[in-house]
Write an enzyme that holds these catalytic residues in place. Structure first.
Site, PDB file in Angstrom:
ATOM      1  N   ARG A  22      24.243   0.680   0.934  1.00 56.72           N
ATOM      2  CA  ARG A  22      23.154   0.270   1.825  1.00 56.72           C
ATOM      3  C   ARG A  22      23.769  -0.580   2.921  1.00 56.72           C
ATOM      4  NH1 ARG A  22      18.694   0.641   4.553  1.00 56.72           N
ATOM      5  NH2 ARG A  22      16.857  -0.548   3.897  1.00 56.72           N
ATOM      6  N   GLY A  23      23.757  -0.054   4.152  1.00 54.90           N
ATOM      7  CA  GLY A  23      24.479  -0.679   5.240  1.00 54.90           C
ATOM      8  C   GLY A  23      24.090  -2.107   5.504  1.00 54.90           C
TER       9      GLY A  23
ATOM     10  N   GLY B 120      17.917  11.007   9.736  1.00 53.43           N
ATOM     11  CA  GLY B 120      16.728  11.848   9.779  1.00 53.43           C
ATOM     12  C   GLY B 120      15.967  11.673   8.486  1.00 53.43           C
TER      13      GLY B 120
ATOM     14  N   GLU C  49      21.396  10.577  -1.302  1.00 51.81           N
ATOM     15  CA  GLU C  49      22.839  10.622  -1.561  1.00 51.81           C
ATOM     16  C   GLU C  49      23.101  10.481  -3.050  1.00 51.81           C
ATOM     17  OE1 GLU C  49      24.899   8.757   2.497  1.00 51.81           O
ATOM     18  OE2 GLU C  49      24.944   7.620   0.614  1.00 51.81           O
TER      19      GLU C  49
END
Length: 815
Positions: free
Chosen positions: A25-26, A57, A91
């Site tokens: 998680r950035g 997206g 992911e």
């Protein structure tokens, strides 16, 4: 979420594009933990996929899906807000799916400031996030359920847990992960650590890739051959890391030579190979034959990639791979070795990559990285350090092993310490370097070791045939033995036949000799240093053990040898003295000498000297009289090389009792007037040089020298008559008469049917070329410039020298 690292580039389509896929998680970890982990993995040679810029997206992109599918290890960094991202959860679901579909894929969770139970049971922030997703996906509850199951499965897998404020610092925690990953890659045979600084590796890797030609659906076995320490293992590892992922089964076996010393070691190698190709399952091997059969049975139907590193005999290959005739199509095998003979295993026309040393620029770069490290920028600009670095790079002569060891040893040292170290390296070689290089020497037989030491001490840089003739006269059957030294990369022979040895290999050989008796030179077999040679020759402290003496002074030096210095050296075979003058003559020289090389010798040789075993007598610029040396009633049956260039005391060349003589040079003998008629019928002589013998007037009346290939009378300005030529002199290729006083060439020149080059420049007395010269069909260069009196008085329709090219010659150049 992920961002993009460096994929291994190649022209083939491997199974894996990446070593590791990082999902995270950035907003939680990108600026800190995940970025640090990414850099640490890259630094260790592990290539991760991590995405910073892929467009977002509703669904994860095809590029991310492909990256997950083509990554060998899948790492999920679970953090506080991970489950809030639909992208991250998609992911995760794909990661778990790939793991379940292929057990070769590894999955590792990292719990960063989050309890594993919260992820596994969807409690706390994870529970709240999943509840929110259920509200948003009321019409697609299967999707949310898949996310929940994926979270539970991933969190139930063994991984790492980091708590903020724990005793272990974050950097230590990351290093623990990287170390585990590195050892996991290596133990499973998936990856092999190459080197810290892979300087110069790319072009060499490309050459080996070309030999492997992975896209061909055939079995290929490639040898990597080179000197110890030149980088064979490094290249093998780099190639393995690039290609291994595209094969069914893979294995990299290191130190095959060392481990094959015992049966237990061979069995251990077999078990290691089986462990790698059975995906980590231990297979017990009871004996060597069983192990060989098990390997064949397990692999014969699979496309395999195998590396056998540091092999030194074909039996080691056979213990592991049998007859090498069972591989499935598309398989590749690499064998690295110091001994070229091992590669006969690869068939009649083996594919072999010869590893050469680094070039000057590469050597500087590699040495600087190890010697200066983080201080590189500061110290490299220091002129004094740069000059010393230049000396070390020159000394190492492109050998990576030496550059790495010496650079590491000098890291952080003062300028004075550098200077001391360089002096020490030149006198006594580094022990670690010598240990590696000496392995090749120890693999030789006794005769080959003796030949190697003779070359290292006395014969390096000389012509191959010259060396062979001398060694064979020492009862060392050297032709096949020298080839063995070439195969082991201990010597090289260039296209001109010159034999050479890497400087560090030569130093290793001389150090072996020094260690025979470090403190007492006379007890050694060979004396190679100026100081030790003086100790032996200025006293009576020689011995029968001494086989050769090399005495070369950097500056002219006059010394007094003890009159009996050579008396007790009956085993002396080699005596080489340069730039050293003695102040009185010698009373004795050993009769067993094979090579006497002493320019500027100021006295006659001892009257008691019996040179019947001599092969080479090199005494240019000496005050020596040939009548005394060669006319003592001795049959010099072994003498093949004589060099008396610039000996002013020589007035005539007497009859030679030298039936084996191959090369005779008396160039620059200004007072030489005549040559004995018998020389003209010497049938073994190949090269004869009488350049600039200004007073020479008389040659034999006729020549019948069937082996003569090169004959030069250039600059013999008083020589007016060239001898008649008898039939049978087909071997002569080059005849130089430039600047001689020759008035005409005999019509018998037609018997020189092998003549290719005739040099007549500045023959100012030459008037005619005989008609018979047009019969020399192999003559392609005739140099006849500045022959002012030369005219053509007979022959084909030619009326000038310039038209000779039209007179029947195959090819003719007039200068």
């Amino acid at each position: 979420m992920a961002f993009h690292g460096g994929a291994s580039s190649s022209s083939f389509a491997p199974r894996w594009d990446y070593d590791v896929f990082l999902s995270f998680r950035g907003e939680d970890t990108l600026g800190g933990f995940t970025s640090y982990l990414y850099r640490a993995l890259c630094k260790s040679g592990i290539w991760p996929f991590i995405d910073l810029e892929l467009p977002r997206g509703e669904e994860i992109s095809d590029e991310v899906i492909k990256a997950i599918e083509r990554s060998m290890v899948l790492i999920i960094v679970f953090s506080e807000n991970y489950a809030e991202s639909k992208w991250c959860l998609d992911e995760l679901a794909k990661i778990v799916e790939c793991r379940e579909n292929d057990q070769k894929v590894l999955l590792y969770p990292i719990f960063y400031n989050i309890d594993p139970s919260e992820v596994r049971n969807q409690k706390g922030n994870f529970g709240l996030a999943l509840a929110k997703h259920e509200e948003n996906f009321k019409n697609n509850m299967d999707k949310v359920q898949r996310w929940r199951e994926s979270l539970s499965k991933a969190a139930s897998t063994s991984g790492w847990h980091y708590k903020k404020g724990s005793a272990k610092h974050q950097s230590e925690f990351i290093q623990q992960i990287v170390q585990y990953m590195t050892s996991s890659f290596v133990s499973r045979g998936m990856k092999s650590f190459v080197v810290q600084y892979p300087v110069g590796i790319n072009s060499r890797v490309e050459a080996i890739k070309s030999l492997l030609d992975i896209e061909l659906n055939e079995v290929r076995m490639v040898g990597i051959h080179g000197l110890a320490g030149v980088g064979k293992t490094t290249l093998a590892k780099a190639i393995y890391n690039i290609f291994a992922y595209s094969f069914d089964e893979i294995s990299f076996l290191e130190n095959v030579r060392e481990k094959s010393r015992t049966k237990d070691g061979i069995i251990e190698l077999q078990e290691s190979l089986l462990f790698n190709v059975t995906r980590g399952r231990f297979v017990k091997v009871d004996n060597v034959l069983q192990g060989t059969k098990l390997i064949e049975d397990k692999l014969c139907h699979k496309r395999v990639f195998l590396v056998l590193d540091d092999v030194d005999n074909s039996g080691q290959v056979e213990n592991l791979l049998g007859k090498c005739d069972w591989f499935a199509s598309g398989s590749r095998v690499i064998i690295s070795t110091r001994d070229r003979r091992v590669l006969t295993t690869l068939g009649d026309n083996p594919l072999i990559y010869e590893v050469k040393g680094l070039d000057q620029c590469e050597s500087h770069e590699l040495f600087s990285l190890h010697a200066f490290g983080r201080q590189k920028g500061r110290q490299k600009s220091n002129e004094e350090y740069s000059k010393l670095a230049e000396q070390i790079v020159c000394y190492a002569n492109g050998l990576p092993l030496a550059l790495v060891i010496m650079g590491s040893n000098l890291y952080g040292r003062t300028l004075r310490e550098w200077e001391c170290a360089i002096r020490r390296y030149k006198e006594i070689p580094d022990r670690e370097i010598q240990k590696i290089l000496k392995i090749s020497f120890e693999s030789l037989g006794k005769t080959e070791q003796e030949i190697f030491l003779d070359i290292a001490c006395f014969l390096n840089g000389l012509d191959m045939d010259y060396v062979v003739n001398i060694l064979e006269a020492c009862n060392l059957y050297s032709s096949s033995s020298i080839q063995r030294l070439v195969d082991n990369c201990l010597i090289t022979v260039d296209e001109r036949g010159k034999l050479s040895m890497h400087g560090l290999v030569q130093q290793m050989g001389r150090e072996i000799v020094r260690q025979e008796s470090p403190g007492v030179p006379r007890k050694r077999s060979r004396i190679c240093t100026l100081e030790d040679s003086f100790k032996v020759l200025t006293t009576t402290k020689g011995s029968n053990r001494i086989r050769g003496i090399l005495l070369i002074s950097p500056k002219p030096k006059t010394v007094t040898f003890h009159p009996k210095a050579f008396k007790i050296m009956e085993n002396l075979k080699f005596l080489i003295v340069r730039n050293v003058h003695i102040d009185e003559g010698l009373n004795y020289l050993p009769k067993g000498l094979r090579l006497l090389d002493w320019p500027d010798f100021s006295f006659s040789l001892p009257s008691t000297f019996n040179p019947q075993h001599l092969v080479a007598l090199n005494m240019p610029c000496s005050l020596i009289r040939l009548e005394k040396v060669l006319n003592q009633g001795f049959q010099l049956g072994r003498l093949k090389y004589m060099n008396f260039d610039y000996c002013k005391s020589i007035t005539k060349l007497p009859k030679l009792c030298t039936p084996s003589l191959k090369r005779l040079s008396l160039s620059g003998c200004k007072n030489l007037v005549e040559v004995h008629p018998s020389i003209g019928s010497h049938d073994k002589l190949e090269s004869w040089f009488l350049v600039d013998c200004e007073k020479l007037q008389t040659l034999p009346d006729c020549l019948m020298m069937k082996s003569l290939q090169y004959f030069s009378l250039r600059g013999c300005s008083r020589l007016e008559k060239f001898p008649d030529i008898q039939p049978g002199m087909e071997s002569l290729r080059i005849l130089s008469l430039s600047k001689s006083g020759i008035r005409e060439l005999p019509s018998s020149i037609e018997y020189l049917t092998g003549l290719e080059i005739l040099q007549l420049n500045f023959c100012e007395n030459l008037r005619d070329l005989p008609y018979s010269i047009y019969k020399l069909q192999r003559l392609y260069i005739l140099r006849a410039s500045n022959c002012s009196k030369l005219k053509i008085d007979k022959g084909p329709p030619c009326n000038s020298v310039g038209s000779l090219s039209k007179c029947g010659f195959l090819s003719l150049e007039i200068f």
